[in-house]
Design a protein around this motif. Structure first.
Motif, mmCIF file in Angstrom:
data_model
loop_
_atom_site.group_PDB
_atom_site.id
_atom_site.type_symbol
_atom_site.label_atom_id
_atom_site.label_comp_id
_atom_site.label_asym_id
_atom_site.label_seq_id
_atom_site.Cartn_x
_atom_site.Cartn_y
_atom_site.Cartn_z
ATOM 1 N N SER A 1 0.835 -1.201 0.000
ATOM 2 C CA SER A 1 0.000 0.000 0.000
ATOM 3 C C SER A 1 0.873 1.256 0.000
ATOM 4 O O SER A 1 0.904 2.014 0.968
ATOM 5 N N PRO A 2 1.626 1.449 -1.085
ATOM 6 C CA PRO A 2 2.512 2.621 -1.131
ATOM 7 C C PRO A 2 1.718 3.909 -1.281
ATOM 8 O O PRO A 2 0.585 3.921 -1.740
ATOM 9 N N ALA A 3 2.331 5.001 -0.842
ATOM 10 C CA ALA A 3 1.701 6.313 -1.030
ATOM 11 C C ALA A 3 1.614 6.608 -2.518
ATOM 12 O O ALA A 3 2.490 6.255 -3.293
ATOM 13 N N ILE A 4 0.552 7.246 -2.932
ATOM 14 C CA ILE A 4 0.334 7.550 -4.343
ATOM 15 C C ILE A 4 0.858 8.947 -4.642
ATOM 16 O O ILE A 4 0.392 9.925 -4.053
ATOM 17 N N PRO A 5 1.866 9.061 -5.531
ATOM 18 C CA PRO A 5 2.336 10.402 -5.886
ATOM 19 C C PRO A 5 1.208 11.184 -6.542
ATOM 20 O O PRO A 5 0.469 10.665 -7.360
ATOM 21 N N GLU A 6 1.076 12.415 -6.173
ATOM 22 C CA GLU A 6 0.004 13.247 -6.720
ATOM 23 C C GLU A 6 0.595 14.578 -7.153
ATOM 24 O O GLU A 6 1.368 15.193 -6.417
ATOM 25 N N PRO A 7 0.296 15.030 -8.358
ATOM 26 C CA PRO A 7 0.884 16.287 -8.811
ATOM 27 C C PRO A 7 0.390 17.466 -7.979
ATOM 28 O O PRO A 7 -0.776 17.521 -7.606
ATOM 29 N N THR A 8 1.294 18.368 -7.682
ATOM 30 C CA THR A 8 0.904 19.552 -6.929
ATOM 31 C C THR A 8 -0.012 20.436 -7.748
ATOM 32 O O THR A 8 -0.835 21.160 -7.218
ATOM 33 N N GLY A 9 0.130 20.388 -9.052
ATOM 34 C CA GLY A 9 -0.626 21.295 -9.902
ATOM 35 C C GLY A 9 -0.019 22.687 -9.850
ATOM 36 O O GLY A 9 0.944 22.931 -9.127
ATOM 37 N N LEU A 10 -0.555 23.592 -10.625
ATOM 38 C CA LEU A 10 -0.064 24.955 -10.634
ATOM 39 C C LEU A 10 -1.202 25.880 -10.232
ATOM 40 O O LEU A 10 -1.955 26.375 -11.055
ATOM 41 N N THR A 11 -1.349 26.075 -8.952
ATOM 42 C CA THR A 11 -2.373 26.961 -8.413
ATOM 43 C C THR A 11 -1.717 27.864 -7.382
ATOM 44 O O THR A 11 -0.649 27.541 -6.843
ATOM 45 N N PRO A 12 -2.319 29.000 -7.069
ATOM 46 C CA PRO A 12 -1.729 29.906 -6.077
ATOM 47 C C PRO A 12 -1.583 29.265 -4.701
ATOM 48 O O PRO A 12 -0.829 29.770 -3.871
ATOM 49 N N ASP A 13 -2.309 28.176 -4.447
ATOM 50 C CA ASP A 13 -2.253 27.547 -3.129
ATOM 51 C C ASP A 13 -1.094 26.562 -2.990
ATOM 52 O O ASP A 13 -0.823 26.071 -1.905
ATOM 53 N N THR A 14 -0.415 26.240 -4.078
ATOM 54 C CA THR A 14 0.689 25.295 -4.012
ATOM 55 C C THR A 14 1.982 26.028 -3.697
ATOM 56 O O THR A 14 2.033 27.250 -3.630
ATOM 57 N N VAL A 15 3.036 25.261 -3.509
ATOM 58 C CA VAL A 15 4.344 25.857 -3.215
ATOM 59 C C VAL A 15 4.770 26.773 -4.351
ATOM 60 O O VAL A 15 5.345 27.835 -4.139
ATOM 61 N N GLY A 16 4.446 26.383 -5.589
ATOM 62 C CA GLY A 16 4.788 27.209 -6.745
ATOM 63 C C GLY A 16 6.291 27.300 -6.961
ATOM 64 O O GLY A 16 7.033 26.365 -6.700
#
Length: 304
Positions: free
Chosen positions: A210-225
């Motif tokens: 049950s490995p952790a699933i990588p998930e894209p951060t996306g490009l939104t103002p709420d992400t690290v950017g």
């Protein structure tokens, strides 16, 4: 009514011209169907899966007046093709840019990231805007302008992707003024993208099933950017017109050649950035060192 001798003499010739005219018409229609990108310079190219993409650049001879393009083309390299009829495909145009960069972001490295560049001779210039990251979704064929604030616009920089987690690293280049008419070299290193763990509570003792699933951060103002990373050490800190190649097997970004402090950098002086540790080192190459150069390209072989 009987045909005159003159008419009988002309008829065979007229009948023989029909298939020739039809043949020429057929050839013209076939030739028109072939997409041939205009000759250009200052463009970018990148391989995404089996598709080779080229974007932008300038299509004139005079560097002060040459038009800047926004066109995007792809070429499927998974199968052999005739060099006299290259099967280019013209895609939806993107931003106007030359001397910019192309990299890969997003899940499965499916987003073509076009960043920076000069737009001063473009039909619709982005003068006054520092945001210059645009994303082309190779799955849907659509463009999206980044909603997050970019670093200052630059040209003659490099961008390379760490494909394992979709992180893009941008190094050096020449910072453009607000009116895009003057520039100054920079030693800056920036990064954007990457993935986050969708299950932060997981750790090394978690079940292997049950490995952790990588998930894209996306490009939104709420992400690290965007994040600014430490610049390189030594005297040749600012860098432009260089090459930067990311080695997939160890995550090292190798910077070669270019201009620093207004002078060409010795090809024996190799800057190396460890993308995992976030540290720089300077290596000295030996052997038959190539002559000084700028505006070159470099790529790692598939074994790396």
């Amino acid at each position: 009514m009987d045909m005159s001798p003159l008419s009988r003499m002309k008829s065979p010739a007229a009948s023989r011209t029909r298939p020739i005219l039809l043949l020429l018409l057929s050839f013209a229609l076939t030739a028109d169907a072939i997409v041939i990108p205009p000759a250009r310079w200052g463009h970018v190219s990148i391989l995404c899966g089996t598709q080779l993409y080229i974007h932008g650049g300038q299509t004139g001879v005079n560097p002060m007046t040459a038009p800047i393009g926004s066109d995007l083309y792809s070429l499927d390299i998974s199968a052999a093709f005739n060099a006299f009829s290259v099967p280019w495909v013209q895609l939806t145009p993107g931003p106007y840019a030359s001397f910019h960069s192309a990299s890969l972001l997003g899940p499965g490295n499916s987003l073509l990231a076009i960043y920076g560049g000069n737009t001063s001779f473009a039909p619709t210039s982005s003068t006054g805007s520092s945001n210059s990251l645009n994303l082309y979704n190779t799955a849907t064929g659509t463009w999206t302008a980044s909603p997050i604030q970019d670093p200052p616009r630059r040209e003659h920089h490099t961008a390379a992707s760490r494909l394992g987690d979709g992180t893009m690293f941008v190094y050096g280049g020449s910072l453009l003024s607000t009116d895009l008419m003057t520039e100054s070299a920079t030693p800056e290193m920036w990064t954007v993208g990457g993935y986050r763990d969708s299950n932060p509570s997981s750790n090394s003792s978690s079940s292997a099933t049950s490995p952790a699933i990588p998930e894209p951060t996306g490009l939104t103002p709420d992400t690290v950017g965007w994040r600014k990373l430490p610049g390189p050490p030594g005297s040749t800190t600012d860098r432009s017109y260089h090459s930067a190649t990311l080695i997939r097997s160890n995550g090292l970004l190798v910077v070669i050649g270019g201009v620093s402090g207004g002078a060409l950098v010795p090809m024996s002086e190799i800057l190396v950035f460890d993308t995992a540790a976030g540290t720089w080192s300077v290596q000295t190459a030996t052997g038959a060192t190539p002559p000084l150069r700028r505006s070159h390209v470099a790529a790692a072989s598939i074994s790396h």
